[in-house]
Each structure stands twice: as C-alpha cells, then as structure tokens.
Design an enzyme around this catalytic site. Structure first.
Site, PDB file in Angstrom:
ATOM      1  N   HIS A  54      70.458 -43.959 -19.888  1.00  0.00           N
ATOM      2  CA  HIS A  54      71.698 -43.413 -19.305  1.00  0.00           C
ATOM      3  C   HIS A  54      72.472 -44.452 -18.491  1.00  0.00           C
ATOM      4  CE1 HIS A  54      70.914 -39.399 -20.657  1.00  0.00           C
ATOM      5  NE2 HIS A  54      69.785 -39.278 -19.973  1.00  0.00           N
ATOM      6  N   ASP A  63      61.314 -35.699 -24.609  1.00  0.00           N
ATOM      7  CA  ASP A  63      61.770 -34.433 -24.031  1.00  0.00           C
ATOM      8  C   ASP A  63      62.384 -33.493 -25.064  1.00  0.00           C
ATOM      9  OD1 ASP A  63      63.758 -36.321 -24.224  1.00  0.00           O
ATOM     10  OD2 ASP A  63      64.364 -36.216 -22.113  1.00  0.00           O
ATOM     11  N   HIS A  95      68.266 -36.255 -24.665  1.00  0.00           N
ATOM     12  CA  HIS A  95      69.578 -36.480 -24.065  1.00  0.00           C
ATOM     13  C   HIS A  95      70.271 -37.653 -24.767  1.00  0.00           C
ATOM     14  CE1 HIS A  95      67.010 -34.698 -20.869  1.00  0.00           C
ATOM     15  NE2 HIS A  95      68.078 -33.952 -20.674  1.00  0.00           N
ATOM     16  N   ASP A 127      65.328 -39.555 -27.663  1.00  0.00           N
ATOM     17  CA  ASP A 127      65.303 -38.762 -26.427  1.00  0.00           C
ATOM     18  C   ASP A 127      66.246 -37.573 -26.616  1.00  0.00           C
ATOM     19  OD1 ASP A 127      64.649 -39.335 -23.183  1.00  0.00           O
ATOM     20  OD2 ASP A 127      66.422 -38.093 -23.564  1.00  0.00           O
TER      21      ASP A 127
HETATM   22 ZN    ZN Z   1      65.960 -37.329 -21.807  1.00  0.00          ZN
END
Ligand code: ZN
Length: 308
Positions: free
Chosen positions: A125, A245, A164, A162
């Site tokens: 991120h 995740d 996200h 991931d």
């Molecule tokens: Zn994540």
C-alpha cells in the site's frame, strides 16, 4: 538448490496498537507452522541489514526522511488512521527490504531455487510519497527496481494476490512499462483502487473480485488475466506480493479461498517462472490476519515452492 526462507527477530519488534490486525503474532504463527519437519529442507537465513539507499529506488528522499523523523523514541505513533510506527519500525522496514533484495540476489546468482521472505511491516500500500495501509515502504517495488539496477533485469512482473489492491505498487509503476503489475483483489474494499480500467502504461492488470468470490472465479481471473499477461510480458523475474487475507477465515475481507488455492496459484507462477524467468521467483509476505488461515496458507505456499 533449496527454497530459502528469510526471517529476522526485528520483524517482531515493529509494534502496532492493541487489537491491530497487523501484529507480531502473525509471524509467530508462520514460524510455528514452518517448524514442522515437513519443512526441514528449507534453507533458513537471517535477513541481512538492508541498504537504506535502495529505498530511493521507489520513494523520494523527502518522503523517506519524513518517515524516519516520525519514528518515536518510545511508544507507538500513528502515521495515518491504520498505520503506525514504534521505535524499531525503521529497522524492521529496512530489514524487510534487505531480505527482499537479498532474495533477488539469491535467485539471480543461483543460491536458491526460490525464496520466501517472512517480514513485516508489509509494503504494497505504500505509494511513492505516502505510507498507508499498515505499510511504510514498498518492499516489492524496491526489490523490482533493485533487480533492474543490480542484475540488469529488463522486465520484472509483480503478482499481488493479497485481498487488498496494491495501490502503492500501482502508483510507483503507473508509467513504467518495464514492470508488469498484476493484482487480484476484492472490490469494493480498502483502498478503493484497482478497477479494470486502471491500466497505467498498459503494464497494470487489475482483476477485481466481488465479495464472496470463491476458488473457481479466483482461478478464472488468474487463468484469463494474470497468466496471459505474464506470458505476453516474458519477465526476467517474478515477485509475488503474497498476502493471504483472501483466505475464507480472514476477518478483513469476504473472499473465500482455501490454502489449496494458494498452493495452486504458487504452482502456476512457478511454471511461468520456469518458462520465462529462468525459474527466478521471489515471494514477499504482505497481509493475512487470521492466524490459522495465514499459517495454513503459508504452509501450502512454501510447501509448493519447495517442490521446485
Ligand atoms: Zn491485504
């Protein structure tokens, strides 16, 4: 050659506030599961101290100094709503980069069949000038540029499964066609980026997944979007932003993968690394917040890497 595993005790000393999902116990759960004799052939190495200058491969100096200045002498400070730093966070983040860059050296110099770096804080991120989403610096992006500078890799593919979207990696390589960024992720979900229409210089491939997506549609996205993009790009190195995740047990998202899916996806990328990249494959831990889901998924992922 064996699969190499980089760890370091400093990764347990990056502290987050009580109740925060990105916590040191994540690495303890991974350590426990990899202690099993099924993993006795792993080549376990302490991650080397990172070279701070390589942070500048992905981030401007004023941002790096802003992060350095934010590191507290005591306690835990907030960098943003969900990103924090403690006294050892700088050293942890730089050692995570040291492990990732060493992994790149290992696969280019023939010291390892492939490498998994079990580090925290995660990185995907972190944008050029913004620390966010539990991430300070973008370790995968730095490692990709390191491979280009140190080992003359012309094309590096980063595959991010991931749950996200890796907004930071997308931001850093948005106009850099020498790096392919492919991401499967839940949408809508934090951080809000990752639509199919976000394509950068033609080097960004987003495969958003609706909440409640399971194994079949995840594998479809891999087969129809991620793998053909890798084949067309023919990378010299594949880096995995390996967050776990998207596991069905994870509390932060609603994708329903099992450890078998991570085993499968790992095998697919190993096959592509064999076809295009001289088997050069480096995997970097990102997210994964249910300790059992994380441990089982890492076991499946590393177990597959070890099968060579
Ligand atoms: Zn994540």
């Amino acid at each position: 050659m064996a699969t190499r595993l980089y760890t370091h005790p400093i990764f347990l000393e990056h502290l987050t506030p009580p109740g925060h999902p990105e916590r040191p116990d994540r690495l303890r759960a991974i350590e426990r599961v990899l202690d099993d004799e099924a993993f006795s052939a792993l080549d376990r190495v302490k991650a080397p101290e990172g070279d701070e200058k390589t942070i500048l491969y992905a981030h401007p100096e004023d941002f790096v100094e802003r992060v350095r200045a934010a590191i507290p002498e005591n306690g835990i400070v907030s960098i943003d709503a969900d990103t924090s730093a403690s006294p050892k966070s700088w050293q942890a983040a730089v050692t995570a980069i040291g492990g990732a860059n060493a992994a790149v050296d290992d696969v280019f110099e023939g010291r390892a069949a492939n490498v998994f770096v079990a580090a925290r804080p995660p990185g995907h991120h972190a944008e050029k000038s913004t620390a966010m989403g539990f991430c300070l610096f973008n370790t995968a992006a730095i490692a990709a540029r390191y491979a280009q500078k140190k080992h003359q890799a012309e094309r590096v593919a980063i595959v991010d499964w991931d749950v996200h979207h890796g907004n930071g990696t997308q931001d850093i390589f948005w106009d850099d066609p020498s790096v392919l960024y492919c991401s499967t992720h839940q949408m809508p979900l934090y951080p809000g980026t990752g639509a199919k229409s976000e394509t950068g210089a033609g080097n960004i491939v987003n495969a958003p997944l609706a909440p409640q997506t399971g194994s079949d549609l995840f594998r479809d996205a891999f087969l129809s979007r991620v793998l053909p993009s890798i084949d067309a790009f023919a990378p010299d190195l594949i880096i995995i932003s390996a967050g776990f995740d998207a596991h069905h047990r994870d509390p932060l998202a609603e994708i329903n993968l099992t450890e078998d899916d991570f085993d499968w996806a790992t095998g697919q990328l190993m096959e592509r690394a064999g076809r295009h990249s001289g088997n050069r494959l480096v995997s970097l831990l990102e997210g994964g917040y249910d300790l059992q889901g994380l441990a089982f998924s890492v076991a499946a992922h590393v177990g597959r890497l070890m099968k060579g």
